[in-house]
Design an enzyme around this catalytic site. Structure first.
Site, PDB file in Angstrom:
ATOM      1  CG  ASP A 144     -23.550  30.640   0.682  1.00 13.24           C
ATOM      2  OD1 ASP A 144     -23.256  32.003  -0.055  1.00 13.24           O
ATOM      3  OD2 ASP A 144     -23.197  30.485   1.789  1.00 13.24           O
ATOM      4  CG  HIS A 214     -27.983  38.160   1.601  1.00 17.12           C
ATOM      5  ND1 HIS A 214     -27.487  38.667   2.795  1.00 17.12           N
ATOM      6  CD2 HIS A 214     -26.923  37.240   0.899  1.00 17.12           C
ATOM      7  CE1 HIS A 214     -26.212  38.073   2.803  1.00 17.12           C
ATOM      8  NE2 HIS A 214     -26.025  37.491   2.034  1.00 17.12           N
TER       9      HIS A 214
HETATM   10  C1  HEM Z   1     -23.833  36.372  -1.417  1.00 19.67           C
HETATM   11  C2  HEM Z   1     -26.446  33.440   1.549  1.00 19.67           C
HETATM   12  C3  HEM Z   1     -24.774  35.762   5.217  1.00 19.67           C
HETATM   13  C4  HEM Z   1     -21.983  38.397   2.519  1.00 19.67           C
HETATM   14  C5  HEM Z   1     -24.921  35.432  -0.893  1.00 19.67           C
HETATM   15  C6  HEM Z   1     -25.444  34.436  -1.859  1.00 19.67           C
HETATM   16  C7  HEM Z   1     -26.290  33.812  -1.113  1.00 19.67           C
HETATM   17  C8  HEM Z   1     -25.911  34.134   0.328  1.00 19.67           C
HETATM   18  C9  HEM Z   1     -27.308  32.628  -1.366  1.00 19.67           C
HETATM   19  C10 HEM Z   1     -25.462  34.692  -3.169  1.00 19.67           C
HETATM   20  C11 HEM Z   1     -24.639  33.829  -3.996  1.00 19.67           C
HETATM   21  C12 HEM Z   1     -23.138  34.182  -3.808  1.00 19.67           C
HETATM   22  O1  HEM Z   1     -22.691  35.181  -4.275  1.00 19.67           O
HETATM   23  O2  HEM Z   1     -22.650  33.467  -2.843  1.00 19.67           O
HETATM   24  C13 HEM Z   1     -26.252  33.707   2.767  1.00 19.67           C
HETATM   25  C14 HEM Z   1     -26.917  33.228   3.844  1.00 19.67           C
HETATM   26  C15 HEM Z   1     -26.470  34.130   5.115  1.00 19.67           C
HETATM   27  C16 HEM Z   1     -25.520  34.875   4.433  1.00 19.67           C
HETATM   28  C17 HEM Z   1     -27.922  32.176   3.937  1.00 19.67           C
HETATM   29  C18 HEM Z   1     -26.909  33.851   6.481  1.00 19.67           C
HETATM   30  C19 HEM Z   1     -27.831  33.086   6.732  1.00 19.67           C
HETATM   31  C20 HEM Z   1     -23.898  36.637   4.886  1.00 19.67           C
HETATM   32  C21 HEM Z   1     -23.361  37.544   5.989  1.00 19.67           C
HETATM   33  C22 HEM Z   1     -22.511  38.303   4.986  1.00 19.67           C
HETATM   34  C23 HEM Z   1     -22.652  38.006   3.611  1.00 19.67           C
HETATM   35  C24 HEM Z   1     -23.470  37.720   7.432  1.00 19.67           C
HETATM   36  C25 HEM Z   1     -21.451  39.342   5.426  1.00 19.67           C
HETATM   37  C26 HEM Z   1     -21.431  40.129   6.590  1.00 19.67           C
HETATM   38  C27 HEM Z   1     -22.073  38.058   1.258  1.00 19.67           C
HETATM   39  C28 HEM Z   1     -21.396  38.617   0.005  1.00 19.67           C
HETATM   40  C29 HEM Z   1     -22.014  38.136  -1.083  1.00 19.67           C
HETATM   41  C30 HEM Z   1     -23.043  36.988  -0.443  1.00 19.67           C
HETATM   42  C31 HEM Z   1     -20.325  39.389   0.258  1.00 19.67           C
HETATM   43  C32 HEM Z   1     -21.674  38.284  -2.658  1.00 19.67           C
HETATM   44  C33 HEM Z   1     -22.621  39.446  -2.909  1.00 19.67           C
HETATM   45  C34 HEM Z   1     -22.185  39.899  -4.397  1.00 19.67           C
HETATM   46  O3  HEM Z   1     -20.892  40.408  -4.622  1.00 19.67           O
HETATM   47  O4  HEM Z   1     -23.109  39.815  -5.233  1.00 19.67           O
HETATM   48  N1  HEM Z   1     -24.969  35.095   0.419  1.00 19.67           N
HETATM   49  N2  HEM Z   1     -25.421  34.913   3.303  1.00 19.67           N
HETATM   50  N3  HEM Z   1     -23.507  37.005   3.682  1.00 19.67           N
HETATM   51  N4  HEM Z   1     -23.023  37.153   0.742  1.00 19.67           N
HETATM   52 FE1  HEM Z   1     -24.355  36.188   1.933  1.00 19.67          FE
END
Ligand code: HEM
Length: 298
Positions: A144, A214
């Site tokens: 993450d 996601h």
């Molecule tokens: C990307 C996990 C909730 C916004 C990611 C990634 C993972 C992840 C594994 C891919 C690696 C990375 O770029 O960091 C999770 C989990 C969540 C969660 C387990 C809740 C249980 C959220 C929420 C938001 C969010 C609520 C925003 C409202 C983002 C964004 C990215 C991302 C902006 C980068 C996307 C990109 O530009 O490729 N998240 N996330 N995430 N997440 Fe989440």
């Protein structure tokens, strides 16, 4: 340029504390505690080598408005989203304390010291201790933070309001997610990768990112530019109790949060983030973290 509160821009240490509070008594006494916090953390950092304690204090909309300092144009309350099994509740809060450091014990100590003189004025709605898990993985075992802005400069560009009365301030979004890991582990690795949109071992974006993954939901472009936020989320919890991700992020505009949430919870195009079948938000709130100068002037 007004100075941002210390927890917002630097990459954080491995431990964090997130506390959402309601103010039920003497609000001046609570504000004074908030104003003394950064100084007391500076003293602790001198006494405790390599503690790297940093904090930010942020306020919910109605409490902020009661302080008569004007309101940032975009400052809205968190709106509940979704329906059926996939929901994002709005749970509110007047005050958010976010502390990060290299030591779990000091995060506990900071909150104890903070609350002691104002215990009667504050009701704690949520107190969650986060910790870095494996090589910066969420408990789904996916890395993450890969696409989080990395340099101080880019983090400042994304997180901080640039000009006007609220310069140096930042909007904050918090959601505590409880994971259902048995259900998650019933999926094979390939199916899990399709849910996240990245590979599991090394977080490489899939060639064909599914629209309901996601990453497919939150990697949003407007007029050719990707919407960015600065995430400070960490895993939390116990094996036999609740565990998951304490999602927290900072941004100069609430628009980016709203766009991502609406996309995840099916409001943009009817598609819902498949990840939400394996984790459930149990809290949700927006706050505003004023600059250090503005915090001192309250
Ligand atoms: C990307 C996990 C909730 C916004 C990611 C990634 C993972 C992840 C594994 C891919 C690696 C990375 O770029 O960091 C999770 C989990 C969540 C969660 C387990 C809740 C249980 C959220 C929420 C938001 C969010 C609520 C925003 C409202 C983002 C964004 C990215 C991302 C902006 C980068 C996307 C990109 O530009 O490729 N998240 N996330 N995430 N997440 Fe989440």
């Amino acid at each position: 340029m007004a100075i941002a509160q210390p927890a917002i821009l630097p990459e954080a240490g491995p431990f964090a504390l997130y506390v959402v509070m309601k103010i039920v008594g003497d609000k001046r006494a609570v504000i004074q505690q908030c104003q003394g916090l950064h100084q007391s953390l500076a003293s602790l950092n001198e006494q405790q080598a390599d503690a790297n304690l940093r904090a930010s204090i942020a306020f919910g909309k109605s409490f902020w408005q009661s302080l008569d300092k004007g309101t940032p144009a975009e400052f809205d309350d968190f709106r509940p989203l979704g329906g059926g099994e996939v929901t994002a509740p709005a749970t509110g809060g007047d005050l958010l304390l976010h502390v990060n450091s290299s030591r779990h014990d000091l995060n506990f100590y900071v909150l104890r010291q903070f609350l002691q003189p104002v215990a009667d004025a504050v009701e704690v709605l949520d107190e969650t201790y986060g910790y870095k898990y494996l090589d910066s993985r969420d408990m789904t075992d996916f890395i993450d933070g890969t696409e989080n802005p990395k340099t101080l400069e880019s983090r400042g560009d994304v997180a901080l309001i640039k000009e006007g009365d609220f310069a140096g301030g930042s909007f904050v979004m918090v959601q505590r997610f409880v994971h259902n890991l048995p259900a998650w582990h019933r999926l094979g690795v390939e199916a899990q990768e399709k849910v996240i949109g990245r590979t599991k071992p090394d977080s490489i974006e899939l060639d064909d990112v599914p629209a309901n993954s996601h990453v497919g939901r939150v990697d949003i472009k407007e007029e050719g530019k990707g919407l960015k936020i600065v995430r400070h989320s960490l895993p939390y919890g116990t094996v036999t109790g609740d565990h998951g991700l304490l999602f927290i992020a900072y941004c100069h505009t609430q628009h980016n949060f709203n766009a991502m949430l609406e996309s995840m919870y099916g409001e943009t195009d009817g598609k819902t983030d498949t990840m939400l079948r394996f984790t459930k938000a149990v809290s949700g709130a927006y706050f505003f973290a004023p600059s250090v100068e503005m915090l001192e002037s309250l």
